[in-house]
Motif scaffolding. Structure first.
Motif, mmCIF file in Angstrom:
data_model
loop_
_atom_site.group_PDB
_atom_site.id
_atom_site.type_symbol
_atom_site.label_atom_id
_atom_site.label_comp_id
_atom_site.label_asym_id
_atom_site.label_seq_id
_atom_site.Cartn_x
_atom_site.Cartn_y
_atom_site.Cartn_z
ATOM 1 N N PHE A 171 72.404 -43.861 -0.689
ATOM 2 C CA PHE A 171 72.138 -43.184 0.580
ATOM 3 C C PHE A 171 70.871 -42.340 0.480
ATOM 4 O O PHE A 171 70.700 -41.565 -0.463
ATOM 5 C CB PHE A 171 73.330 -42.289 0.948
ATOM 6 C CG PHE A 171 73.134 -41.507 2.211
ATOM 7 C CD1 PHE A 171 73.415 -42.071 3.442
ATOM 8 C CD2 PHE A 171 72.676 -40.200 2.177
ATOM 9 C CE1 PHE A 171 73.239 -41.349 4.622
ATOM 10 C CE2 PHE A 171 72.499 -39.469 3.340
ATOM 11 C CZ PHE A 171 72.774 -40.050 4.561
ATOM 12 N N ARG A 172 69.976 -42.496 1.439
ATOM 13 C CA ARG A 172 68.747 -41.698 1.550
ATOM 14 C C ARG A 172 68.602 -41.272 3.004
ATOM 15 O O ARG A 172 68.872 -42.057 3.917
ATOM 16 C CB ARG A 172 67.509 -42.498 1.148
ATOM 17 C CG ARG A 172 67.532 -43.103 -0.238
ATOM 18 C CD ARG A 172 67.370 -42.050 -1.323
ATOM 19 N NE ARG A 172 67.312 -42.636 -2.659
ATOM 20 C CZ ARG A 172 68.365 -42.909 -3.411
ATOM 21 N NH1 ARG A 172 69.575 -42.667 -2.964
ATOM 22 N NH2 ARG A 172 68.227 -43.424 -4.615
ATOM 23 N N ALA A 173 68.137 -40.039 3.233
ATOM 24 C CA ALA A 173 68.004 -39.525 4.596
ATOM 25 C C ALA A 173 66.729 -38.709 4.756
ATOM 26 O O ALA A 173 66.230 -38.104 3.800
ATOM 27 C CB ALA A 173 69.217 -38.656 4.947
ATOM 28 N N ILE A 174 66.235 -38.694 5.981
ATOM 29 C CA ILE A 174 65.089 -37.880 6.373
ATOM 30 C C ILE A 174 65.350 -37.438 7.819
ATOM 31 O O ILE A 174 66.116 -38.088 8.536
ATOM 32 C CB ILE A 174 63.766 -38.683 6.251
ATOM 33 C CG1 ILE A 174 62.551 -37.768 6.295
ATOM 34 C CG2 ILE A 174 63.684 -39.789 7.275
ATOM 35 C CD1 ILE A 174 61.263 -38.442 5.852
ATOM 36 N N ARG A 175 64.745 -36.350 8.241
ATOM 37 C CA ARG A 175 64.974 -35.896 9.621
ATOM 38 C C ARG A 175 64.392 -36.901 10.603
ATOM 39 O O ARG A 175 63.438 -37.617 10.303
ATOM 40 C CB ARG A 175 64.388 -34.509 9.840
ATOM 41 C CG ARG A 175 62.878 -34.471 9.848
ATOM 42 C CD ARG A 175 62.370 -33.055 9.998
ATOM 43 N NE ARG A 175 60.911 -33.049 10.025
ATOM 44 C CZ ARG A 175 60.193 -31.981 9.790
ATOM 45 N NH1 ARG A 175 60.783 -30.817 9.526
ATOM 46 N NH2 ARG A 175 58.884 -32.046 9.832
ATOM 47 N N ASP A 220 64.367 -29.848 11.482
ATOM 48 C CA ASP A 220 65.226 -30.064 10.314
ATOM 49 C C ASP A 220 66.686 -30.201 10.753
ATOM 50 O O ASP A 220 67.124 -29.566 11.716
ATOM 51 C CB ASP A 220 65.117 -28.897 9.328
ATOM 52 C CG ASP A 220 63.780 -28.863 8.613
ATOM 53 O OD1 ASP A 220 62.971 -29.795 8.796
ATOM 54 O OD2 ASP A 220 63.545 -27.890 7.867
ATOM 55 N N ALA A 221 67.431 -31.024 10.025
ATOM 56 C CA ALA A 221 68.841 -31.260 10.325
ATOM 57 C C ALA A 221 69.720 -30.664 9.232
ATOM 58 O O ALA A 221 69.326 -30.603 8.064
ATOM 59 C CB ALA A 221 69.115 -32.752 10.443
ATOM 60 N N GLY A 236 69.077 -47.845 -0.889
ATOM 61 C CA GLY A 236 68.274 -47.165 -1.905
ATOM 62 C C GLY A 236 66.814 -47.006 -1.539
ATOM 63 O O GLY A 236 66.070 -46.324 -2.237
ATOM 64 N N SER A 237 66.380 -47.640 -0.451
ATOM 65 C CA SER A 237 64.990 -47.467 -0.024
ATOM 66 C C SER A 237 64.862 -46.192 0.811
ATOM 67 O O SER A 237 65.853 -45.671 1.313
ATOM 68 C CB SER A 237 64.514 -48.686 0.773
ATOM 69 O OG SER A 237 65.246 -48.818 1.970
ATOM 70 N N ASN A 238 63.653 -45.720 0.938
ATOM 71 C CA ASN A 238 63.415 -44.471 1.660
ATOM 72 C C ASN A 238 63.184 -44.711 3.144
ATOM 73 O O ASN A 238 62.313 -45.505 3.514
ATOM 74 C CB ASN A 238 62.212 -43.741 1.086
ATOM 75 C CG ASN A 238 62.479 -43.179 -0.282
ATOM 76 O OD1 ASN A 238 63.620 -42.953 -0.658
ATOM 77 N ND2 ASN A 238 61.430 -42.963 -1.048
ATOM 78 N N PRO A 239 63.935 -44.020 4.003
ATOM 79 C CA PRO A 239 63.648 -44.089 5.434
ATOM 80 C C PRO A 239 62.397 -43.283 5.743
ATOM 81 O O PRO A 239 61.956 -42.463 4.926
ATOM 82 C CB PRO A 239 64.881 -43.443 6.065
ATOM 83 C CG PRO A 239 65.341 -42.470 5.036
ATOM 84 C CD PRO A 239 65.043 -43.114 3.712
ATOM 85 N N THR A 240 61.853 -43.509 6.926
ATOM 86 C CA THR A 240 60.732 -42.692 7.404
ATOM 87 C C THR A 240 61.123 -42.141 8.772
ATOM 88 O O THR A 240 62.193 -42.455 9.282
ATOM 89 C CB THR A 240 59.445 -43.529 7.551
ATOM 90 O OG1 THR A 240 59.615 -44.462 8.625
ATOM 91 C CG2 THR A 240 59.098 -44.267 6.261
ATOM 92 N N SER A 297 61.380 -33.175 6.146
ATOM 93 C CA SER A 297 60.410 -34.273 6.137
ATOM 94 C C SER A 297 60.313 -34.962 4.783
ATOM 95 O O SER A 297 59.575 -35.927 4.634
ATOM 96 C CB SER A 297 59.030 -33.755 6.562
ATOM 97 O OG SER A 297 58.621 -32.719 5.684
ATOM 98 N N THR A 298 61.057 -34.482 3.788
ATOM 99 C CA THR A 298 61.115 -35.104 2.467
ATOM 100 C C THR A 298 62.454 -35.820 2.337
ATOM 101 O O THR A 298 63.494 -35.266 2.694
ATOM 102 C CB THR A 298 60.991 -34.031 1.358
ATOM 103 O OG1 THR A 298 59.767 -33.323 1.537
ATOM 104 C CG2 THR A 298 61.025 -34.653 -0.010
ATOM 105 N N VAL A 299 62.448 -37.033 1.824
ATOM 106 C CA VAL A 299 63.671 -37.827 1.706
ATOM 107 C C VAL A 299 64.677 -37.133 0.794
ATOM 108 O O VAL A 299 64.331 -36.622 -0.269
ATOM 109 C CB VAL A 299 63.349 -39.242 1.177
ATOM 110 C CG1 VAL A 299 64.614 -40.026 0.898
ATOM 111 C CG2 VAL A 299 62.458 -39.987 2.165
ATOM 112 N N LYS A 300 65.930 -37.117 1.244
ATOM 113 C CA LYS A 300 67.036 -36.510 0.482
ATOM 114 C C LYS A 300 68.007 -37.605 0.054
ATOM 115 O O LYS A 300 68.264 -38.553 0.787
ATOM 116 C CB LYS A 300 67.828 -35.533 1.354
ATOM 117 C CG LYS A 300 67.149 -34.240 1.641
ATOM 118 C CD LYS A 300 67.443 -33.281 0.531
ATOM 119 C CE LYS A 300 66.977 -31.891 0.979
ATOM 120 N NZ LYS A 300 67.053 -30.936 -0.058
#
Length: 92
Positions: free
Chosen positions: A73-77, A82-83, A45-49, A12-15
């Motif tokens: 690249f930014r990712a979140i589940r 969790d992925a 570069g922006s954070n997904p939700t 749940s935290t952006v990676k």
């Protein structure tokens, strides 16, 4: 030629991707796959939700074509599970 690899848990935290895995390469690209559950990602570069960003489902392959895409690249589940994300880095 494959240069490096990393496996990350996307929660749940952006990676973002680990800079030490690719920073020594001037020209590179990466292949991203996910297991266990899907993710949401951004390439600017922006954070997904959990509700925004492009989706990558289990079994999909995402190619990051250059160093800029890798760095941004930014990712979140996607959802509550969790992925597992696997990233292979290649020198161009």
């Amino acid at each position: 030629m494959k240069i490096s690899f990393e496996q990350l848990t996307v929660s749940s935290t952006v990676k973002s991707l680990t800079e030490s895995k690719y920073i020594a390469m001037n020209k590179c690209w990466a292949r991203v796959t996910v297991g266990t559950a899907g993710i949401r990602f951004q390439l600017d570069g922006s954070n997904p939700t959990g509700e925004s960003g492009e989706t990558l489902a289990v079994g999909d392959i995402l190619t990051l074509n250059n160093l800029i895409e890798i760095k941004q690249f930014r990712a979140i589940r996607d959802g509550s599970t969790d992925a597992e994300m696997r990233v292979h880095y290649f020198e161009s």
